[in-house]
Scaffold this motif. Sequence first.
Motif, PDB file in Angstrom:
ATOM      1  N   ASP A   1       0.871  -1.175   0.000  1.00  0.00           N
ATOM      2  CA  ASP A   1       0.000   0.000   0.000  1.00  0.00           C
ATOM      3  C   ASP A   1       0.909   1.226   0.000  1.00  0.00           C
ATOM      4  OD1 ASP A   1      -2.649   1.349   0.388  1.00  0.00           O
ATOM      5  OD2 ASP A   1      -1.629   2.048   2.190  1.00  0.00           O
ATOM      6  N   VAL A   2       0.698   2.113  -0.954  1.00  0.00           N
ATOM      7  CA  VAL A   2       1.647   3.211  -1.136  1.00  0.00           C
ATOM      8  C   VAL A   2       1.660   4.171   0.055  1.00  0.00           C
ATOM      9  CG1 VAL A   2       0.049   4.715  -2.389  1.00  0.00           C
ATOM     10  CG2 VAL A   2       2.475   4.871  -2.839  1.00  0.00           C
ATOM     11  N   GLN A   3       0.499   4.385   0.655  1.00  0.00           N
ATOM     12  CA  GLN A   3       0.465   5.300   1.812  1.00  0.00           C
ATOM     13  C   GLN A   3       1.268   4.731   2.970  1.00  0.00           C
ATOM     14  OE1 GLN A   3      -0.606   8.270   1.709  1.00  0.00           O
ATOM     15  NE2 GLN A   3      -1.890   8.281  -0.123  1.00  0.00           N
ATOM     16  N   ARG A   4       1.181   3.425   3.171  1.00  0.00           N
ATOM     17  CA  ARG A   4       1.934   2.807   4.260  1.00  0.00           C
ATOM     18  C   ARG A   4       3.418   2.728   3.912  1.00  0.00           C
ATOM     19  NH1 ARG A   4      -1.191  -2.541   5.873  1.00  0.00           N
ATOM     20  NH2 ARG A   4       0.189  -2.459   7.657  1.00  0.00           N
ATOM     21  N   LEU A   5       3.732   2.589   2.641  1.00  0.00           N
ATOM     22  CA  LEU A   5       5.149   2.624   2.238  1.00  0.00           C
ATOM     23  C   LEU A   5       5.729   3.992   2.564  1.00  0.00           C
ATOM     24  CD1 LEU A   5       5.317   0.846  -1.241  1.00  0.00           C
ATOM     25  CD2 LEU A   5       6.478   0.139   0.846  1.00  0.00           C
ATOM     26  N   LEU A   6       4.940   5.042   2.270  1.00  0.00           N
ATOM     27  CA  LEU A   6       5.422   6.400   2.563  1.00  0.00           C
ATOM     28  C   LEU A   6       5.577   6.612   4.065  1.00  0.00           C
ATOM     29  CD1 LEU A   6       3.321   8.499   0.019  1.00  0.00           C
ATOM     30  CD2 LEU A   6       5.807   8.276   0.071  1.00  0.00           C
ATOM     31  N   ALA A   7       4.796   5.873   4.851  1.00  0.00           N
ATOM     32  CA  ALA A   7       4.895   6.005   6.315  1.00  0.00           C
ATOM     33  C   ALA A   7       6.065   5.199   6.881  1.00  0.00           C
ATOM     34  CB  ALA A   7       3.591   5.553   6.966  1.00  0.00           C
ATOM     35  N   GLY A   8       6.784   4.458   6.011  1.00  0.00           N
ATOM     36  CA  GLY A   8       7.957   3.724   6.469  1.00  0.00           C
ATOM     37  C   GLY A   8       7.686   2.271   6.807  1.00  0.00           C
ATOM     38  N   VAL A   9       6.479   1.781   6.479  1.00  0.00           N
ATOM     39  CA  VAL A   9       6.151   0.387   6.799  1.00  0.00           C
ATOM     40  C   VAL A   9       6.824  -0.536   5.791  1.00  0.00           C
ATOM     41  CG1 VAL A   9       4.239  -1.253   6.909  1.00  0.00           C
ATOM     42  CG2 VAL A   9       3.962   1.041   7.845  1.00  0.00           C
ATOM     43  N   ALA A  10       7.360  -1.667   6.292  1.00  0.00           N
ATOM     44  CA  ALA A  10       7.967  -2.677   5.424  1.00  0.00           C
ATOM     45  C   ALA A  10       6.964  -3.811   5.232  1.00  0.00           C
ATOM     46  CB  ALA A  10       9.249  -3.201   6.050  1.00  0.00           C
ATOM     47  N   PHE A  11       6.931  -4.361   4.019  1.00  0.00           N
ATOM     48  CA  PHE A  11       6.011  -5.461   3.700  1.00  0.00           C
ATOM     49  C   PHE A  11       6.822  -6.733   3.525  1.00  0.00           C
ATOM     50  CE2 PHE A  11       1.987  -3.255   3.079  1.00  0.00           C
ATOM     51  CZ  PHE A  11       2.396  -1.943   2.973  1.00  0.00           C
ATOM     52  N   ALA A  12       6.340  -7.808   4.136  1.00  0.00           N
ATOM     53  CA  ALA A  12       7.075  -9.071   4.095  1.00  0.00           C
ATOM     54  C   ALA A  12       6.550  -9.955   2.981  1.00  0.00           C
ATOM     55  CB  ALA A  12       6.948  -9.780   5.441  1.00  0.00           C
TER      56      ALA A  12
END
Lengths: 224, 69
Positions: free
Chosen positions: B16-27
Amino acid sequence: MPDNTPELVSLAEQFTGLPMSDLIGAPLLAAAEANAMMAATQTKSLLDIAFSYNKAENTYTPVLIKMTLTRSAIVPPAAANPPTTPPTTPSPTVVRFQTTFDLPLLTILPLNSLAVDDVNVSFDMEVKSSYSDKINQETMAAFSTESKFDTKFGFGLFSATVMGSVSYDSSNSSSRDTYYEKSNSAQYKVRVHAGQLALPQGVNTIIQAFANSISPITLPTPAP
Amino acid sequence: MNQFPCPGCGTTIHVDVQRLLAGVAFACSGCAAEVALAPASVPTVHRAVDKLDEQRSRDGERGAMSGMK
């Protein structure tokens, strides 16, 4: 006796000549044109946002972003130097390392795909004509003329007088109500609904092609 | 949610691009690798998302105006 009553509206004539192809086709064509305009706008914004334009070569190049990839790797143990006696087998180590890779921006953007997905055309037409003729005629007859008479007649010593009056009245009244109504009404409704649709297959194919060509990762070289 | 194949094992990773911008990493569900947006690319992605939001609001206004005709 000639029939002077006005003719009722011909319903067949009222309904023939209606431009049904325009009534039904025009809204559908307008929805198709709206979809084409929206697709063109969205394509233009997609090219502006996710691609960089090379004017000299007249080509579009996807904008790439850097992503970090963090994963664990088993690093084989380095041989003991100098060799030990008895020989020992050192354990491999698990190392968490991070590297970067390039990813097309197009693959992570929530792209717009707005389009008309439902068109509802409703046309109601009503034609009414009615005629009524009411005749009210009254005849009253009454005797009103008055006349009097008397007659005297005699015969010898006898005489008689006859008197009387006759009257005759007569009156006539009549009324006639004529009612004629003609009306037609029409109601034409076009309801259009637009919403986010799935991305077109072509865009999905491009995204898939870009995603599959992600540059490979580089593993760290094991320590000597 | 958008997706791309994991560079390590090819398994599809949903982001999710908004969460990527918030610094979240996806496994990755295949190899447990984590992907995140590199700090250097945050401004680029931010600009793109702002342009998309601007376009959405323009489409919404245009749709509302044509509905009022």
